[in-house]
Design a protein around this motif. Sequence first.
Motif, mmCIF file in Angstrom:
data_model
loop_
_atom_site.group_PDB
_atom_site.id
_atom_site.type_symbol
_atom_site.label_atom_id
_atom_site.label_comp_id
_atom_site.label_asym_id
_atom_site.label_seq_id
_atom_site.Cartn_x
_atom_site.Cartn_y
_atom_site.Cartn_z
ATOM 1 N N THR A 171 31.823 29.001 48.345
ATOM 2 C CA THR A 171 32.747 30.134 48.187
ATOM 3 C C THR A 171 32.009 31.464 48.180
ATOM 4 O OG1 THR A 171 32.707 30.177 45.747
ATOM 5 C CG2 THR A 171 34.257 28.672 46.792
ATOM 6 N N TRP A 193 38.358 35.091 48.576
ATOM 7 C CA TRP A 193 37.401 34.685 47.542
ATOM 8 C C TRP A 193 38.127 34.205 46.291
ATOM 9 C CZ3 TRP A 193 35.454 37.118 42.824
ATOM 10 C CH2 TRP A 193 34.375 36.401 42.279
ATOM 11 N N ALA A 194 39.197 34.902 45.923
ATOM 12 C CA ALA A 194 39.969 34.478 44.751
ATOM 13 C C ALA A 194 40.539 33.074 44.970
ATOM 14 C CB ALA A 194 41.098 35.480 44.476
ATOM 15 N N LEU A 195 41.052 32.814 46.165
ATOM 16 C CA LEU A 195 41.593 31.489 46.485
ATOM 17 C C LEU A 195 40.497 30.424 46.471
ATOM 18 C CD1 LEU A 195 43.882 32.449 49.512
ATOM 19 C CD2 LEU A 195 44.681 31.700 47.265
ATOM 20 N N LEU A 230 37.511 30.414 45.002
ATOM 21 C CA LEU A 230 36.943 30.188 43.673
ATOM 22 C C LEU A 230 37.885 29.358 42.819
ATOM 23 C CD1 LEU A 230 34.424 30.899 42.049
ATOM 24 C CD2 LEU A 230 35.659 32.875 41.134
ATOM 25 N N THR A 231 39.176 29.629 42.915
ATOM 26 C CA THR A 231 40.160 28.841 42.167
ATOM 27 C C THR A 231 40.143 27.389 42.619
ATOM 28 O OG1 THR A 231 41.579 30.797 41.919
ATOM 29 C CG2 THR A 231 42.602 28.642 41.560
ATOM 30 N N ILE A 273 38.877 39.795 49.706
ATOM 31 C CA ILE A 273 39.075 39.641 48.254
ATOM 32 C C ILE A 273 40.068 38.515 47.990
ATOM 33 C CG2 ILE A 273 39.975 40.758 46.180
ATOM 34 C CD1 ILE A 273 38.904 43.412 47.285
ATOM 35 N N TRP A 274 41.140 38.485 48.731
ATOM 36 C CA TRP A 274 42.156 37.432 48.630
ATOM 37 C C TRP A 274 41.537 36.056 48.860
ATOM 38 C CZ3 TRP A 274 46.966 36.080 47.309
ATOM 39 C CH2 TRP A 274 47.647 35.089 48.002
ATOM 40 N N CYS A 312 41.486 27.819 52.336
ATOM 41 C CA CYS A 312 40.622 27.909 51.150
ATOM 42 C C CYS A 312 40.821 26.754 50.173
ATOM 43 C CB CYS A 312 40.852 29.237 50.437
ATOM 44 S SG CYS A 312 40.247 30.675 51.363
#
Length: 542
Positions: A199, A362-364, A366-367, A359-360, A426
Amino acid sequence: MDALRQRLPAPRQDYLSRQARKHQGGSSAPGDSNGNSYAPSRMTQLAQKSPIWYKSAARRRLYFLLFPAAVVSYATSGYDGSMMNSLQTVPYWDDYFGNPRGASLGLMSAIMALGSICSTPVAPWVADRFGRRWGITVGSLVMIAGAIMQCESKNFAMFVVSRFILGFGLSFATTASPSLVSELSHPKDRVTVTAICNTCWFLGSIAAAWITYGTRTIPSTWSWRIPSLLQMLPSIIQLSTIWFLPESPRWLINHDRGDEAMAALTRYHGEGQETELVRLEFEEIKTAIDNEKRTGSTTWKSMVSTSGNRYRMFLVCCMGFFSQWSGNGLISYYLSRIMDTVGITDPATQSLVNGLLNIWNWALALTSAFFVERLGRRPLFRISTLGMLFVFTGWTVASALYSQTDAPAAAIAVMALIFIYEIFYCIAFSPLPVAYSVEVLPYSIRAKGMAAYVFATKCAIFVNQYVNPIGLQNIGWKYYIVYVAILAAESFVAYGWFLETKGKALEEIAVIFDGEQADVRVAGAKEEGGFIEETENVHTQV
């Protein structure tokens, strides 16, 4: 069906046989929802009882060092994709290199992948002969040289050569890095930490998107030279931290340095104490490596010499190709060209969308990494491939409508579907390609297997980056139909051929592929935690 089963690799035959027994009401050992039955080993049980990582001072220190030392090599690759995407919106870059489009633009993007392809035969040799840390070090030094040359580029040819050098160094780091992460991580955290590794691609892409967004208004060539130079930052971070980490315990044991391996395991997995978990882990690693050594020296031929290894390489190659041939390459490198096709041509808007999308993503990603071990690999792969297939089909239809009507609603639909597509991508293909490839490979072929993963990935990227701009320029939205067909094939393979590895220690996963040959027998332990001389079978029953 019986005839088909005879042609399948042994692991797949075993899986189908278990499924058949399950549907016929046969008994099976306790297992997961995917039909894989297993009895967790004593080591696995002890690892799961360990405190969560942030309550362990030793593991906090380990991951604090491991993240910058071994993981940020993926940020270099992510940085490159986003930078090349963003530079296409920078007028000084576009004019300086003669407004590259089609094949010339494809060459500028794809040449980095070609550099990685050329170094894949050498990279695993360095990681196996000199250690994982030296593999990362060599890769970082080469990439720093490439980034400096890229910044100083005077013409198209110099820019292309500098990117070849960057790619050449990248293979060394991305071959050694995931192996070191997986082999140093605590058994309880291994899957999540290794999943987070991939990620970090988005950390690099976010940095490049916003750096380029900020420098694009500089009225000189420094609007693109600054982002080009900063591509060496992840490598500098790695060089400054990698030698504070111990070498991989598995590499140390394989090179008859067991005392150093035990010291590393004791310090980071046992809080400085030689606990039962540490002893079992050491013995299991040693037994697995001794078993592998008895089969003879490992060569490239070893990777396909047994049915288990052939199946592993099939999965590893799938990870490499699927992670790049799912349509994501269009977004990663040519988002600005995609937006051109739906009437969004303002450079500032294109750069802003690129920054927000990263940004969207990476958030997905990482989750998703935190749910890999909880949900399992196969469900995530199935949801991901089917979801991408349906969304990409909708994206293709919306693009076709815009080409016929110029309707703003169709353009908005395309952009919305790109963000939705990233959700499904993702779910699996951000956290899992590296984590899954590392864990299915035994120590003896892990470095070579990861080099094969890098080779497959870079081949896919090279084709993508060279062909995508040509396809978009010549046939527009119709080019998307190619990816719809590829995603349909990926969904079929992911549904029926990807095996589950959830809940198993790194050495125990070998049993899924090699059966009883891969039994890992280690000294057992008393309930009170002391060693006894009798042995205990800790292999996974599948």
